[in-house]
Design an enzyme around this catalytic site. Structure first.
Site, PDB file in Angstrom:
ATOM      1  N   TYR A 109      -1.294  -3.160  -2.706  1.00 28.73           N
ATOM      2  CA  TYR A 109      -0.286  -2.098  -2.658  1.00 28.73           C
ATOM      3  C   TYR A 109      -0.528  -1.190  -1.465  1.00 28.73           C
ATOM      4  CZ  TYR A 109      -3.688   1.275  -4.615  1.00 28.73           C
ATOM      5  OH  TYR A 109      -4.772   2.094  -4.814  1.00 28.73           O
ATOM      6  N   CYS A 110       0.543  -0.533  -1.035  1.00 28.08           N
ATOM      7  CA  CYS A 110       0.454   0.514  -0.021  1.00 28.08           C
ATOM      8  C   CYS A 110       1.212   1.721  -0.567  1.00 28.08           C
ATOM      9  CB  CYS A 110       0.966   0.037   1.336  1.00 28.08           C
ATOM     10  SG  CYS A 110       2.672  -0.559   1.345  1.00 28.08           S
ATOM     11  N   TRP A 111       1.807   2.527   0.306  1.00 39.14           N
ATOM     12  CA  TRP A 111       2.441   3.756  -0.169  1.00 39.14           C
ATOM     13  C   TRP A 111       3.695   3.488  -1.005  1.00 39.14           C
ATOM     14  CZ3 TRP A 111       1.919   8.387  -1.651  1.00 39.14           C
ATOM     15  CH2 TRP A 111       2.984   9.296  -1.663  1.00 39.14           C
TER      16      TRP A 111
END
Length: 350
Positions: free
Chosen positions: A94-96
């Site tokens: 995941y990222c932002w």
């Protein structure tokens, strides 16, 4: 290998590893519990790419950023995190917001042959999940609130309850703070508000709602952090169990538990200055003098007698609706054996 699919935050436990592809500063602010930080762009690289985007446009930012991403992905693929993973390894990335950073990592992982998936909506969706979990889980818990005057070793009783297999929500451990004016942990910063709430949500998710959950009676704030309002309200309505110890036992405990305050006498004196409006200039100046002299027995005895104890019962009656019907555990001393006995007595109350 299964096809790429959107993964919800509540399904993250089905994966072997959770990887946070955001920058180190984003990861430090808050992250999914147990996640490993493998930045696709570090903090300086993010700054450079952002500056290019605003000054020269999206194409130049992607050209330069793409080279940085490729170099970082190559480094991660050769790191211990990934280098020896078997073909059946299933990571969740995941990222932002579930965009380019995590997407690029997932794409390269899948080319290698791993069944990598992307968290739909990224950290933002996980953050919404945390808030929702607190709202939904708190009303269902069977809360038992451990209360007691300052120095009653409530935190140690909670630790003893944990050793006995009881369910415990240790808010002070989650906040890295003892909750009082002098409660800052030496050399340990408090987490962000978001990380504090993430820790609470993770603890609640692990609880069995059919069994009691013990928590120390706290004010709405622990240091600079705010206890989530649903939990505050649930604590106020819950059954109370009071740990009752003599002033002598409490003073002896405080002198041991807060002994580190004597290591920086000037800092202790400065913190006591916050009490001038409540206790008066003359009293606080005396306390500050004792702090600078290292006279902790005198200082703590007066803090108990003049500051903590006079407000204790009034504040408990105001904040805990079941205070009048509280059950009590009497302890003669607060040594290790006494705390163990107190925990056994708490469990016997049901």
């Amino acid at each position: 290998m299964s096809q790429p699919r959107p993964v919800r935050p509540e399904d993250r436990h089905a994966f072997d590893t959770v990887i946070d592809a955001r920058s180190p500063s984003e990861f430090a602010l808050d992250h999914i519990p147990g996640a490993i930080n493998c930045p696709v762009l570090d903090d300086e690289e993010r700054r450079i790419v952002g500056t290019l985007y605003h000054q020269q446009g999206a194409f130049e930012a992607r050209r330069v950023g793409g080279a940085m991403v490729a170099a970082n992905l190559a480094r991660h693929l050769q790191s211990p995190v990934m280098a020896e993973r078997p073909i059946k390894w299933k990571p969740l990335v995941y990222c932002w917001r579930g965009g380019l950073r995590s997407g690029s990592m997932v794409q390269w992982m899948r080319l290698v042959g791993w069944d990598a998936q992307q968290l739909a909506g990224g950290y933002k969706s996980f953050r919404k999940h945390v808030v929702t979990q607190i709202d939904q889980l708190v009303p269902a818990i069977q809360l038992r609130v451990i209360v007691g005057a300052t120095g009653s070793a409530k935190t140690r009783v909670l630790e003893a309850l944990t050793r006995r297999g009881a369910q415990v929500l240790d808010l002070e451990a989650a906040a890295c703070h003892k909750g009082s004016l002098l409660g800052a942990w030496p050399g340990v910063p408090q987490p962000s508000q978001k990380q504090f709430e993430t820790r609470i949500a993770a603890a609640l998710e692990a609880c069995d709602p059919t069994r009691p959950l013990y928590v120390e009676g706290e004010s709405p704030r622990i240091g600079r952090l705010s206890v989530p309002q649903p939990l505050v309200e649930r604590m106020r309505a819950a059954d109370c169990i009071e740990i009752r110890a003599t002033p002598e036992a409490r003073l002896a405990y405080l002198l041991t538990d807060y002994a580190y305050l004597g290591d920086d006498r000037e800092a202790l004196a400065e913190r006591l200055g916050a009490l001038k409006e409540m206790q008066g200039k003359e009293t606080v100046q005396r306390w500050q003098q004792w702090a600078r002299e290292g006279a902790l027995p005198l200082l703590f005895a007066e803090l108990m007698a003049l500051h903590y104890d006079p407000h204790y019962e009034r504040s408990q009656a105001k904040h805990f609706h079941a205070w009048a019907t509280r059950r009590s555990v009497e302890v003669g001393a607060l040594g290790a054996a006494d705390i163990d006995a107190a925990a056994e007595a708490v469990l016997a109350l049901g």
